[in-house]
Write a protein that holds these residues in place. Structure first.
Motif, mmCIF file in Angstrom:
data_model
loop_
_atom_site.group_PDB
_atom_site.id
_atom_site.type_symbol
_atom_site.label_atom_id
_atom_site.label_comp_id
_atom_site.label_asym_id
_atom_site.label_seq_id
_atom_site.Cartn_x
_atom_site.Cartn_y
_atom_site.Cartn_z
ATOM 1 N N VAL A 1 -4.141 22.089 66.938
ATOM 2 C CA VAL A 1 -4.614 20.787 66.471
ATOM 3 C C VAL A 1 -3.596 20.273 65.454
ATOM 4 C CG1 VAL A 1 -6.399 19.534 65.210
ATOM 5 C CG2 VAL A 1 -7.047 21.320 66.837
ATOM 6 N N SER A 2 -3.167 19.033 65.635
ATOM 7 C CA SER A 2 -2.250 18.396 64.695
ATOM 8 C C SER A 2 -2.870 17.101 64.202
ATOM 9 C CB SER A 2 -0.907 18.091 65.355
ATOM 10 O OG SER A 2 -0.237 19.282 65.692
ATOM 11 N N CYS A 3 -2.651 16.819 62.928
ATOM 12 C CA CYS A 3 -3.198 15.628 62.281
ATOM 13 C C CYS A 3 -2.036 14.810 61.739
ATOM 14 C CB CYS A 3 -4.119 16.040 61.141
ATOM 15 S SG CYS A 3 -5.395 17.216 61.650
ATOM 16 N N ASP A 4 -2.036 13.529 62.023
ATOM 17 C CA ASP A 4 -0.936 12.669 61.608
ATOM 18 C C ASP A 4 -1.303 11.838 60.386
ATOM 19 O OD1 ASP A 4 0.759 13.545 63.624
ATOM 20 O OD2 ASP A 4 0.100 11.995 65.026
ATOM 21 N N TYR A 5 -0.330 11.730 59.479
ATOM 22 C CA TYR A 5 -0.467 10.937 58.259
ATOM 23 C C TYR A 5 0.756 10.043 58.163
ATOM 24 C CZ TYR A 5 -3.940 14.450 57.330
ATOM 25 O OH TYR A 5 -5.040 15.263 57.444
ATOM 26 N N VAL A 6 0.546 8.788 57.805
ATOM 27 C CA VAL A 6 1.649 7.849 57.638
ATOM 28 C C VAL A 6 1.634 7.323 56.208
ATOM 29 C CG1 VAL A 6 1.722 7.180 60.062
ATOM 30 C CG2 VAL A 6 0.267 5.913 58.494
ATOM 31 N N GLY A 7 2.830 6.906 55.754
ATOM 32 C CA GLY A 7 2.957 6.352 54.416
ATOM 33 C C GLY A 7 3.496 4.943 54.465
ATOM 34 N N ASP A 8 3.780 4.395 53.292
ATOM 35 C CA ASP A 8 4.230 3.010 53.189
ATOM 36 C C ASP A 8 5.637 2.789 53.729
ATOM 37 O OD1 ASP A 8 1.820 2.309 52.087
ATOM 38 O OD2 ASP A 8 2.556 2.219 50.017
ATOM 39 N N ASP A 9 6.542 3.739 53.505
ATOM 40 C CA ASP A 9 7.918 3.582 53.960
ATOM 41 C C ASP A 9 8.058 3.989 55.424
ATOM 42 O OD1 ASP A 9 8.787 2.647 51.496
ATOM 43 O OD2 ASP A 9 9.323 4.646 50.777
ATOM 44 N N LEU A 10 9.117 3.522 56.064
ATOM 45 C CA LEU A 10 9.349 3.757 57.483
ATOM 46 C C LEU A 10 9.288 5.246 57.853
ATOM 47 C CD1 LEU A 10 10.109 2.678 60.277
ATOM 48 C CD2 LEU A 10 12.507 2.827 59.582
ATOM 49 N N LYS B 1 1.838 10.084 47.930
ATOM 50 C CA LYS B 1 0.818 9.224 47.311
ATOM 51 C C LYS B 1 0.395 8.074 48.228
ATOM 52 C CE LYS B 1 2.531 10.227 42.720
ATOM 53 N NZ LYS B 1 3.318 9.738 41.599
ATOM 54 N N THR B 2 1.228 7.739 49.210
ATOM 55 C CA THR B 2 0.910 6.623 50.108
ATOM 56 C C THR B 2 0.343 7.084 51.451
ATOM 57 O OG1 THR B 2 3.115 6.495 51.141
ATOM 58 C CG2 THR B 2 2.783 5.296 49.050
ATOM 59 N N PHE B 3 0.238 8.405 51.672
ATOM 60 C CA PHE B 3 -0.232 8.913 52.966
ATOM 61 C C PHE B 3 -1.659 8.471 53.257
ATOM 62 C CE2 PHE B 3 2.450 13.013 53.740
ATOM 63 C CZ PHE B 3 3.606 12.270 53.703
ATOM 64 N N VAL B 4 -1.889 8.076 54.493
ATOM 65 C CA VAL B 4 -3.234 7.819 55.012
ATOM 66 C C VAL B 4 -3.336 8.514 56.368
ATOM 67 C CG1 VAL B 4 -3.630 5.648 53.789
ATOM 68 C CG2 VAL B 4 -2.580 5.611 56.045
ATOM 69 N N PHE B 5 -4.530 8.951 56.694
ATOM 70 C CA PHE B 5 -4.787 9.618 57.972
ATOM 71 C C PHE B 5 -4.593 8.616 59.113
ATOM 72 C CE2 PHE B 5 -7.876 10.947 61.269
ATOM 73 C CZ PHE B 5 -7.293 12.166 61.596
ATOM 74 N N ASP B 6 -3.946 9.077 60.191
ATOM 75 C CA ASP B 6 -3.615 8.173 61.293
ATOM 76 C C ASP B 6 -3.974 8.742 62.666
ATOM 77 O OD1 ASP B 6 -2.474 5.645 62.071
ATOM 78 O OD2 ASP B 6 -0.748 6.768 62.852
ATOM 79 N N GLY B 7 -4.875 9.723 62.719
ATOM 80 C CA GLY B 7 -5.295 10.261 64.005
ATOM 81 C C GLY B 7 -4.909 11.713 64.182
ATOM 82 N N ALA B 8 -5.356 12.282 65.314
ATOM 83 C CA ALA B 8 -5.132 13.704 65.571
ATOM 84 C C ALA B 8 -4.993 13.946 67.060
ATOM 85 C CB ALA B 8 -6.300 14.514 65.013
ATOM 86 N N PHE B 9 -4.483 15.116 67.395
ATOM 87 C CA PHE B 9 -4.493 15.514 68.791
ATOM 88 C C PHE B 9 -4.575 17.018 68.926
ATOM 89 C CE2 PHE B 9 -0.009 15.245 67.798
ATOM 90 C CZ PHE B 9 0.621 16.202 68.577
ATOM 91 N N TYR B 10 -5.197 17.411 70.039
ATOM 92 C CA TYR B 10 -5.363 18.824 70.399
ATOM 93 C C TYR B 10 -4.642 19.052 71.719
ATOM 94 C CZ TYR B 10 -7.420 22.771 72.813
ATOM 95 O OH TYR B 10 -7.578 23.936 73.525
ATOM 96 N N ARG B 11 -4.006 20.205 71.848
ATOM 97 C CA ARG B 11 -3.425 20.584 73.129
ATOM 98 C C ARG B 11 -3.541 22.084 73.312
ATOM 99 N NH1 ARG B 11 -0.804 19.502 68.608
ATOM 100 N NH2 ARG B 11 1.310 20.177 68.365
ATOM 101 N N THR B 12 -3.727 22.501 74.562
ATOM 102 C CA THR B 12 -3.876 23.928 74.847
ATOM 103 C C THR B 12 -2.575 24.672 74.619
ATOM 104 O OG1 THR B 12 -3.488 23.457 77.187
ATOM 105 C CG2 THR B 12 -5.789 23.725 76.472
ATOM 106 N N VAL B 13 -1.447 24.007 74.815
ATOM 107 C CA VAL B 13 -0.132 24.607 74.573
ATOM 108 C C VAL B 13 0.768 23.543 73.974
ATOM 109 C CG1 VAL B 13 1.859 25.764 75.605
ATOM 110 C CG2 VAL B 13 -0.395 26.108 76.598
#
Length: 162
Positions: free
Chosen positions: A88-97, A67-79
């Motif tokens: 392609v990976s997408c990062d999400y962060v929440g309120d807790d550590l 419920k606390t997740f927010v989008f925090d960026g992405a990255f692409y890599r060939t391998v």
């Protein structure tokens, strides 16, 4: 002269046809991410393009963290560090550590950032960690999924077990 005109026309047609066949994708919206209890932690999934699924996990998350997740960026890599291609990976962060997840979808062939987005090529001369096998790495440092949109030609089958 006629041959040069025909060749130029064929090249232009292939460029326009290639651009028309490209698809656009974005990281999943946080509202589309589902959580499933695992031991330990949770796994995460979200609908992706062409009926595919973004996947992620975090052994340290708690039930309410999603419920606390927010989008925090992405990255692409060939391998990837595991040897998966065009990831392609997408990062999400929440309120807790330890709240958060990395959502990944395999394998975007002929990947390219959408013009005007926040993707930036990363130096490949001194790669370490996750980037040590990739010959191309792009990061998108934005808090908005639409600013990390990307194009791809083909979404290939994921590696076994994904």
């Amino acid at each position: 002269m006629m041959r040069k005109t025909l060749t130029a026309s064929a090249v232009l047609l292939s460029v326009f046809t290639a651009n028309a066949m490209a698809a656009t994708a974005m990281c999943p919206a946080t509202a589309s991410i589902e959580q499933k209890k695992e031991e330990p932690g949770y796994s995460y999934s979200a609908p992706g393009p062409n009926g595919r699924v973004w996947v992620g996990e975090n052994p340290y998350t708690d039930e309410g963290d999603l419920k606390t997740f927010v989008f925090d960026g992405a990255f692409y890599r060939t391998v990837s560090s595991e040897g998966n291609m065009d990831v392609v990976s997408c990062d999400y962060v929440g309120d807790d550590l330890y709240a958060g997840a990395r959502m990944t979808l395999y394998s975007f062939r002929e990947w390219a950032p959408v013009k005007g987005t926040k993707w930036e090529a990363q130096p490949t001369a001194e790669k370490t960690g996750t980037f040590n096998k990739a010959n191309s790495v792009e990061l998108c440092n934005s808090k908005l999924e639409k600013e990390c949109a990307f194009n791809y030609r083909v979404l290939a089958m994921p590696p076994a077990g994904h």
